[in-house]
Scaffold this motif. Sequence first.
Motif, PDB file in Angstrom:
ATOM      1  N   PRO A 176       1.160  -0.889   0.135  1.00 32.96           N
ATOM      2  CA  PRO A 176      -0.222  -0.563  -0.178  1.00 32.96           C
ATOM      3  C   PRO A 176       0.942   1.409   0.120  1.00 32.96           C
ATOM      4  O   PRO A 176       0.844   2.624  -0.548  1.00 32.96           O
ATOM      5  CB  PRO A 176      -0.918  -0.192   1.682  1.00 32.96           C
ATOM      6  CG  PRO A 176      -1.941  -1.720   1.721  1.00 32.96           C
ATOM      7  CD  PRO A 176       0.117  -2.033   1.228  1.00 32.96           C
ATOM      8  N   GLU A 206       2.265   1.678  -3.609  1.00 30.17           N
ATOM      9  CA  GLU A 206       1.253   2.541  -4.312  1.00 30.17           C
ATOM     10  C   GLU A 206       0.714   3.788  -4.130  1.00 30.17           C
ATOM     11  O   GLU A 206       0.922   4.572  -5.458  1.00 30.17           O
ATOM     12  CB  GLU A 206      -0.082   0.844  -4.242  1.00 30.17           C
ATOM     13  CG  GLU A 206      -1.354   1.282  -4.821  1.00 30.17           C
ATOM     14  CD  GLU A 206      -0.874   1.236  -6.239  1.00 30.17           C
ATOM     15  OE1 GLU A 206      -1.340   1.715  -7.923  1.00 30.17           O
ATOM     16  OE2 GLU A 206      -0.778  -0.100  -5.913  1.00 30.17           O
ATOM     17  N   GLU A 207       1.160   4.434  -3.003  1.00 30.22           N
ATOM     18  CA  GLU A 207       0.580   4.657  -2.496  1.00 30.22           C
ATOM     19  C   GLU A 207       1.979   6.440  -3.114  1.00 30.22           C
ATOM     20  O   GLU A 207       0.823   7.734  -3.467  1.00 30.22           O
ATOM     21  CB  GLU A 207      -0.042   5.512  -1.603  1.00 30.22           C
ATOM     22  CG  GLU A 207      -0.163   7.187  -1.143  1.00 30.22           C
ATOM     23  CD  GLU A 207      -0.586   7.327   0.435  1.00 30.22           C
ATOM     24  OE1 GLU A 207      -0.179   8.378   0.979  1.00 30.22           O
ATOM     25  OE2 GLU A 207      -0.435   6.249   1.281  1.00 30.22           O
TER      26      GLU A 207
END
Length: 108
Positions: free
Chosen positions: A13, A16-17
């Motif tokens: 995550p 991905e951010e």
Amino acid sequence: MPPLKPGHISPPPEEEEAISEGIASDPENPEWGEEDFARARPMAEADPELVAMYRAGKLTLPPNVRREHPKTRVTIRLDADVVARLRADGPGWQTRANAVLREAVLGR
């Protein structure tokens, strides 16, 4: 969302951010908003002549792109270290591989 390919590994995550933030901050490729989509026009309206040529099958490559002797697509298996060495010099490695093969096979 379509099924993922076997062996696909999604980034964590936080990565991905970071990727999403990088995309959003790219000045050369801003996200389109509603107003941008409202201004967009169909290609047939924006350039009807080009669309007519496409529909008539009259779009061809410009003369400087046409080749007297076009290349042939082939599939070949090469040793990984050979491909790695060719790719190490950057883009154009397939053209360089063709030149090496031409010299080896045709002597020119």
